[in-house]
Write a protein that holds these residues in place. Sequence first.
Motif, PDB file in Angstrom:
ATOM      1  N   CYS A 116      31.571  28.322 -14.005  1.00  0.00           N
ATOM      2  CA  CYS A 116      31.073  27.044 -13.479  1.00  0.00           C
ATOM      3  C   CYS A 116      31.350  25.853 -14.383  1.00  0.00           C
ATOM      4  O   CYS A 116      30.961  24.733 -14.046  1.00  0.00           O
ATOM      5  CB  CYS A 116      29.578  27.144 -13.188  1.00  0.00           C
ATOM      6  SG  CYS A 116      29.194  28.086 -11.690  1.00  0.00           S
ATOM      7  N   SER A 168      31.787  22.936  -5.567  1.00  0.00           N
ATOM      8  CA  SER A 168      31.539  23.569  -4.285  1.00  0.00           C
ATOM      9  C   SER A 168      30.319  24.468  -4.403  1.00  0.00           C
ATOM     10  O   SER A 168      29.782  24.683  -5.488  1.00  0.00           O
ATOM     11  CB  SER A 168      32.761  24.382  -3.835  1.00  0.00           C
ATOM     12  OG  SER A 168      32.591  24.838  -2.497  1.00  0.00           O
ATOM     13  N   PHE A 222      34.635  25.626 -12.007  1.00  0.00           N
ATOM     14  CA  PHE A 222      34.316  25.670 -10.580  1.00  0.00           C
ATOM     15  C   PHE A 222      32.898  25.114 -10.393  1.00  0.00           C
ATOM     16  O   PHE A 222      31.905  25.835 -10.511  1.00  0.00           O
ATOM     17  CB  PHE A 222      34.396  27.111 -10.071  1.00  0.00           C
ATOM     18  CG  PHE A 222      34.147  27.246  -8.593  1.00  0.00           C
ATOM     19  CD1 PHE A 222      35.187  27.103  -7.680  1.00  0.00           C
ATOM     20  CD2 PHE A 222      32.880  27.516  -8.109  1.00  0.00           C
ATOM     21  CE1 PHE A 222      34.957  27.238  -6.313  1.00  0.00           C
ATOM     22  CE2 PHE A 222      32.641  27.652  -6.750  1.00  0.00           C
ATOM     23  CZ  PHE A 222      33.680  27.501  -5.851  1.00  0.00           C
TER      24      PHE A 222
END
Length: 230
Positions: free
Chosen positions: A155, A161, A158
């Motif tokens: 994370c 989303s 990423f």
Amino acid sequence: MTLTFRCPAELEGKIPPPVPATLGLPGWLKAMPTQAFNKANMRDEDTVKRCPPFVDAMTSGFLLPLICDLTIENGAITWDNDLPPSTSLDFPRSPIGYHDECQVTGSPLFEADRYVMKFHNLWTIEAPAGYSLFFTHPVNRFDLPFTTLSGLVDCDLFHDSWIHFPARWHDTNFSGVLPKGTPVAQVFAVKREKWVARTAAMTPEDALRAQELSKQIIREPGLYRRQFRT
């Protein structure tokens, strides 16, 4: 160190936020006694409420909450979730989704004609550089009628989303309401480092230390909490 949780602007204040796990301890842990009578030893002994590793695992990291009440009756799940529409971003409006049984074919999760449910999470999560996030079932929450699957997500990279949480509903006899805010996942930050395992036989000095510490633990209840817990 900071984890940044973001939700669509339209949902701010309308869905429950993630909370430090220290604020989400279940009522049964708060209510249970610190000691109970051991019939085998004929004396009172500490319960898990006084076990630091048990409690520390439950109070570490953050809890991700269920976004609205779920009503479960006769195998059907319903909800009333009046979320405002978004003008700029599509997001799931239902609190749950599902994975088809085919996605767990060959695993212990597979059962014919039975979906794997999925809790929708409407918070994106950003971790500091070099950290991944480990998502798992809320620790030691055997009272919950579902079991959330575990996963590790990078994370720091990423973080724009959603991360939703697949779960197996194991209590097929459950009937009632799973309230809004119920923790559906617990998250821990994990620094990405390369680890190797080294094994070795105890030296005489190692064995002496282990023997002495074992005796000390028996003589002095609460030793770990006083001397080693950080």
